[in-house]
Write an enzyme that holds these catalytic residues in place. Structure first.
Site, PDB file in Angstrom:
ATOM      1  N   ALA A  95      -2.042   1.635  -1.770  1.00 41.44           N
ATOM      2  CA  ALA A  95      -3.269   1.356  -1.024  1.00 41.44           C
ATOM      3  C   ALA A  95      -2.995   1.540   0.462  1.00 41.44           C
ATOM      4  O   ALA A  95      -1.841   1.745   0.873  1.00 41.44           O
ATOM      5  CB  ALA A  95      -3.763  -0.065  -1.298  1.00 41.44           C
ATOM      6  N   LYS A  96      -4.033   1.454   1.282  1.00 42.69           N
ATOM      7  CA  LYS A  96      -3.863   1.510   2.730  1.00 42.69           C
ATOM      8  C   LYS A  96      -5.088   0.946   3.406  1.00 42.69           C
ATOM      9  O   LYS A  96      -6.219   1.091   2.922  1.00 42.69           O
ATOM     10  CB  LYS A  96      -3.664   2.957   3.204  1.00 42.69           C
ATOM     11  CG  LYS A  96      -2.955   3.062   4.538  1.00 42.69           C
ATOM     12  CD  LYS A  96      -1.478   2.761   4.395  1.00 42.69           C
ATOM     13  CE  LYS A  96      -0.731   2.987   5.697  1.00 42.69           C
ATOM     14  NZ  LYS A  96       0.713   2.784   5.521  1.00 42.69           N
ATOM     15  N   GLY A  97      -4.865   0.266   4.531  1.00 46.02           N
ATOM     16  CA  GLY A  97      -5.943  -0.203   5.374  1.00 46.02           C
ATOM     17  C   GLY A  97      -5.886   0.501   6.711  1.00 46.02           C
ATOM     18  O   GLY A  97      -4.795   0.830   7.201  1.00 46.02           O
ATOM     19  N   ASP A 132       1.903  -1.605  10.211  1.00 41.94           N
ATOM     20  CA  ASP A 132       1.782  -0.158  10.289  1.00 41.94           C
ATOM     21  C   ASP A 132       1.479   0.181  11.739  1.00 41.94           C
ATOM     22  O   ASP A 132       1.495  -0.697  12.606  1.00 41.94           O
ATOM     23  CB  ASP A 132       0.686   0.353   9.332  1.00 41.94           C
ATOM     24  CG  ASP A 132       0.874   1.829   8.976  1.00 41.94           C
ATOM     25  OD1 ASP A 132       0.474   2.684   9.785  1.00 41.94           O
ATOM     26  OD2 ASP A 132       1.421   2.121   7.901  1.00 41.94           O
TER      27      ASP A 132
END
Length: 411
Positions: A95-97, A132
């Site tokens: 996943a990634k935000g 990140d």
């Protein structure tokens, strides 16, 4: 908040198919499990969550913040996380935000807090996130603590037999001091350095005779530069947002990194006079043996890839090289170690810590990651040459087409 596609209960949630990098307008091999778009009611900032794959109901991937962040970028990065977790056989999906906002803006902490509040149903049960670009781990943990979630690994910690004890173990592991800094901050860069060293060793080059340029001196780039310098390679250039620092005789990396501010920029007033200060884009075109793009996604594109003269490019940043640029580099005989192998050390180590495979001894973590990274890079390069096409294709082909969902036991 808008859920764009695909409910979380998608039947094939445990299926995994390797993906190719994102190109605007190009079709994908498959769709992610879910995309979410969010609009900040205070600043108008836009944020995104992409859950690419789920394994046992969990997905992992960091949260980034930068001006200009797009849904396509986050989608690509989430797919890369699926590849990373598969390469290291981790029991979790990808996943990634991402948030389209300037992290230097004084309102950024409020934006991050409201984004996490909006994503709380997923952070509670399905999404394990971490630092990140533009979002340091300490800030993310502060936001989680303010929301009553303790730590950004909350969704996994909540599944353990003793969440309080597990959270304490995670905090202790992240805070362990190691050569180069706190273990949680430097382990990703250490993994990138080991990917570089594995490729250099395979070519039979001596460390002292190998020159390196590093684009970006944040957590990943700074760590990679520190450990490559420590291994005896000659780091002749590093670049941050201000520009490129160049010394053909080799830079004093530890001294330069000690001058960084909270945004990962080196204090120019403390740079030795003999070090040349050049435009930041120059770093990509220097005649070095190894180039480590560790700053932003899509740093090397069809517009600038002809400037690259390094024989080896090791992607420390996610999606550092666009597919068309990678084709061009490979055709010119340049080896590109893909991001989902080279920079996967941080996520692999985080899950080893969660699963109890490593603890508070930094040397144990370093040794496990060194062995794993050297094995994967050696296997990837064995029998390969540029005429076979981009190394990424071979790397993707080694990932199992389907991963069976399994329970996660977190002690």
């Amino acid at each position: 908040m808008t859920i764009v596609e695909h409910p979380l209960e998608r039947p094939e949630e445990s299926a995994f198919t390797p993906v190719t990098p994102f190109v605007e307008g190009a079709p994908r091999r498959r769709e992610p499990t879910m995309r979410i778009e969010w609009n900040d009611p205070v600043t108008g900032a836009r944020g995104y969550l992409v859950i690419d794959t789920l394994v046992a109901g969990l997905a992992t991937g960091g949260t980034r913040m930068r001006k200009g962040c797009t849904l396509g970028e986050v989608e690509d990065l989430a797919a890369g996380m699926s590849n990373k977790t598969a390469v290291f056989d981790l029991p979790v999906g990808g996943a990634k935000g991402g948030i389209d906002f300037d992290p230097k803006d004084p309102r950024s902490t409020g934006v991050l807090t409201r984004f996490c509040e909006a994503m709380r149903p997923f952070l509670d049960h399905h999404w394990v996130t971490a630092e990140d670009l533009g979002v340091p781990q300490h800030l993310l943990d502060d936001v989680f603590d303010a929301l009553g979630l303790q730590q950004s690994y909350h969704a996994a910690i909540a599944r353990s037999a003793d969440p309080e004890r597990t959270a304490a173990r995670i905090r202790a592991g992240l805070a362990v001091r190691a050569r180069g800094g706190s273990l949680g901050d430097v382990i990703g860069g250490y993994g990138v350095a080991q990917a570089c060293l594995a490729a250099v060793d395979r070519r039979g080059r001596g460390h002292a005779g190998t020159t390196v340029a590093v684009q970006g001196v944040g957590t990943m780039g700074g760590g990679a530069a520190w450990y490559l310098h420590d291994a005896g390679l000659r780091i002749v250039a590093v670049a941050d947002a201000v520009g490129t620092l160049f010394d053909p005789a080799g830079l004093d990396i530890p001294a330069l990194l000690d001058t960084r501010d909270v945004y990962g920029e080196i204090d120019r007033s403390r740079v030795p006079r003999h070090v040349q200060q050049l435009p930041r884009e120059v770093v990509l075109g220097l005649p070095v043996d190894v180039l480590v793009p560790a700053a932003v996604s899509y740093a090397i594109t069809s517009r600038n890839c002809a400037d690259v003269h390094a024989g080896l490019v090791v992607e420390a940043a996610n999606s550092a090289t666009t597919p068309d640029a990678e084709l061009d580099l490979t055709a010119r005989g340049i080896t590109v170690i893909p991001d989902f192998i080279a920079n996967a050390g941080a996520v692999a180590w985080a899950w080893w810590l969660l699963l109890g495979y490593v603890g508070e001894r930094a040397d144990d973590s370093f040794e496990r990651l060194r062995k794993e990274m050297h094995t994967k890079v050696d296997e990837l390069l064995a029998g390969w040459d540029p005429s076979c096409g981009p190394l990424r294709r071979r790397a993707v082909a080694t990932i199992h087409e389907v991963r069976v969902s399994r329970d996660i036991h977190i002690p």
